[in-house]
Design a protein around this motif. Sequence first.
Motif, short mmCIF file in Angstrom:
data_model
loop_
_atom_site.label_atom_id
_atom_site.label_comp_id
_atom_site.label_asym_id
_atom_site.label_seq_id
_atom_site.Cartn_x
_atom_site.Cartn_y
_atom_site.Cartn_z
N ILE A 22 0.58 -1.21 -0.04
CA ILE A 22 0.09 0.40 0.02
C ILE A 22 0.86 1.48 -0.21
N LEU A 23 0.83 1.81 -0.80
CA LEU A 23 1.86 2.75 -1.19
C LEU A 23 1.43 4.52 -1.74
N GLU A 24 2.52 5.22 -0.41
CA GLU A 24 1.65 6.39 -0.45
C GLU A 24 2.84 7.45 -1.06
N THR A 25 1.88 8.50 -2.08
CA THR A 25 2.55 9.09 -2.30
C THR A 25 3.47 10.28 -1.16
N HIS A 26 2.71 10.75 -0.65
CA HIS A 26 3.26 11.71 0.52
C HIS A 26 2.03 11.41 1.43
N ALA A 27 2.38 12.89 2.40
CA ALA A 27 1.83 12.97 3.31
C ALA A 27 0.94 13.65 2.88
N HIS A 28 -0.70 13.39 2.30
CA HIS A 28 -1.82 14.39 2.22
C HIS A 28 -2.66 15.13 2.63
N ALA A 29 -2.35 16.47 1.98
CA ALA A 29 -2.95 17.57 2.96
C ALA A 29 -4.39 17.54 2.58
N ASP A 30 -5.50 16.52 2.06
CA ASP A 30 -6.04 16.98 0.87
C ASP A 30 -7.50 15.47 1.61
N HIS A 31 -7.41 14.67 1.81
CA HIS A 31 -7.68 13.78 2.24
C HIS A 31 -7.11 12.96 3.22
N ALA A 49 -5.11 3.92 4.27
CA ALA A 49 -3.72 2.10 4.03
C ALA A 49 -4.13 1.65 5.00
N ALA A 50 -4.29 2.14 6.73
CA ALA A 50 -4.72 1.64 7.55
C ALA A 50 -5.53 0.25 7.82
N TYR A 51 -6.66 1.07 6.77
CA TYR A 51 -7.82 0.20 7.16
C TYR A 51 -7.71 -1.04 6.25
N LEU A 52 -6.67 -0.54 5.08
CA LEU A 52 -7.08 -2.24 3.84
C LEU A 52 -5.49 -2.14 4.60
N ARG A 53 -4.47 -2.24 5.01
CA ARG A 53 -3.70 -3.08 5.22
C ARG A 53 -4.73 -4.37 6.27
N GLN A 54 -5.56 -3.45 6.99
CA GLN A 54 -6.20 -4.56 8.15
C GLN A 54 -6.78 -5.66 7.12
N GLN A 55 -7.89 -4.77 6.00
CA GLN A 55 -8.47 -6.23 5.77
C GLN A 55 -7.62 -6.25 4.43
N GLN A 97 -3.09 14.85 10.91
CA GLN A 97 -2.59 14.00 12.16
C GLN A 97 -2.76 12.82 11.61
N VAL A 98 -3.81 12.51 11.21
CA VAL A 98 -3.87 11.46 10.71
C VAL A 98 -3.10 10.33 9.60
N ASN A 99 -1.94 11.88 8.16
CA ASN A 99 -1.66 10.38 7.12
C ASN A 99 -0.35 10.57 7.95
N ILE A 100 0.10 11.08 8.65
CA ILE A 100 1.92 10.67 9.56
C ILE A 100 1.65 9.87 10.25
N ARG A 101 0.35 8.85 10.94
CA ARG A 101 0.52 7.93 11.40
C ARG A 101 0.16 6.50 10.15
N ALA A 102 0.88 6.45 9.02
CA ALA A 102 0.01 6.10 8.11
C ALA A 102 -1.24 5.90 8.08
N GLY A 103 -1.93 6.35 8.11
CA GLY A 103 -3.69 6.19 8.06
C GLY A 103 -4.45 5.61 9.22
N ARG A 104 -3.68 5.72 10.38
CA ARG A 104 -3.87 5.50 12.16
C ARG A 104 -4.86 6.95 12.40
N LEU A 105 -5.72 6.28 12.85
CA LEU A 105 -6.24 7.70 13.95
C LEU A 105 -5.84 7.83 14.83
N PRO A 106 -5.58 9.16 16.14
CA PRO A 106 -5.55 9.60 17.15
C PRO A 106 -5.59 7.92 17.69
N PRO A 107 -5.23 7.87 18.96
CA PRO A 107 -5.04 7.18 20.09
C PRO A 107 -6.27 7.32 21.01
N ILE A 108 -6.83 6.32 21.11
CA ILE A 108 -8.06 5.94 21.51
C ILE A 108 -7.97 6.81 23.90
N GLU A 109 -8.11 7.79 24.01
CA GLU A 109 -8.65 8.11 25.26
C GLU A 109 -9.21 7.22 26.72
#
Length: 287
Positions: free
Chosen positions: A66-75, A79-85, A260-272
């Motif tokens: 699952i390839l990212e060209t960069h950390a996108h600012a528009d979406h 990646a994390a969801y697709l890796r899981q699936q 803040q999601v994309n620099i985490r490879a598509g993961r949401l921030p940690p659950i509080e």
Amino acid sequence: MPIQIQPFFEPVTGTISYVLADPASRDAAIIDPVLDYDPASGRTRTAAADAILAHVRSQGLTVQWILETHAHADHLSAAAYLRQQAGGRVAIGASIRQVQGVFKTLYNLEADFPADGSQFDHLFTDGDTFRIGTLTVTAMFVPGHTPADMAYRVQDVVFTGDTLFMPDLGTARTDFPGGDARTLYRSIRRILALPDATRLFACHDYPPDTRPAAWESSVAEQKAHNIHVREGITEDAFVALRQARDATLSAPALILPALQVNIRAGRLPPIEENGVSYLKIPVNALP
């Protein structure tokens, strides 16, 4: 047998994701996938990613990357969801570390957030090669839009990310942290030095009313017609044009939730402790 390329146009963000498949082995890579996000409700959905999954499954493909060209600012990245699936290794350019450092400070992220790229399974540097089945892919470092942009070249095809758009739209903006118009020009000239018949696949299209969405061009078409970098436009002229254009642009609508999601490879921030994940919106922090 020719490589197989299936585009997926997501109209809300103007993003084109791709499934690149080796017809011999049925191995595949997913490039720049989108996680649907509604900023009004704060809800994510997986409709765009599920369309990719449906294609992968219907074609009997095995996802290797699952390839990212960069950390996108528009979406937000899916990646994390697709890796899981579907499995596969999530990869991006090694300069993501620089981007993570900038935005860790901007968002005042948790102290143990590592700005070392370790959220990704693999980090590419310029000239690295990797396999998708029997296909050999070369990673090209093409900074300028951000300091961490990568393009991916396989046979006569290059996935250009946000370096080049369709010729009538020109090129990507360079006013994000670490972006640089002069650097982008040089990155683009490197792509346009490839053979004229090289097929170029863009990550975004914002089509005018006069045409439908499009994403494929060629080196020859870009050199002849790109409104920002066609043949005869010098580096200094491009820098002046790009900087003037950037000065008129608003921030992308999803830049603050997306990065803040994309620099985490598509993961949401940690659950509080209350069981909820939160996206932070810094106030009066962007230029």
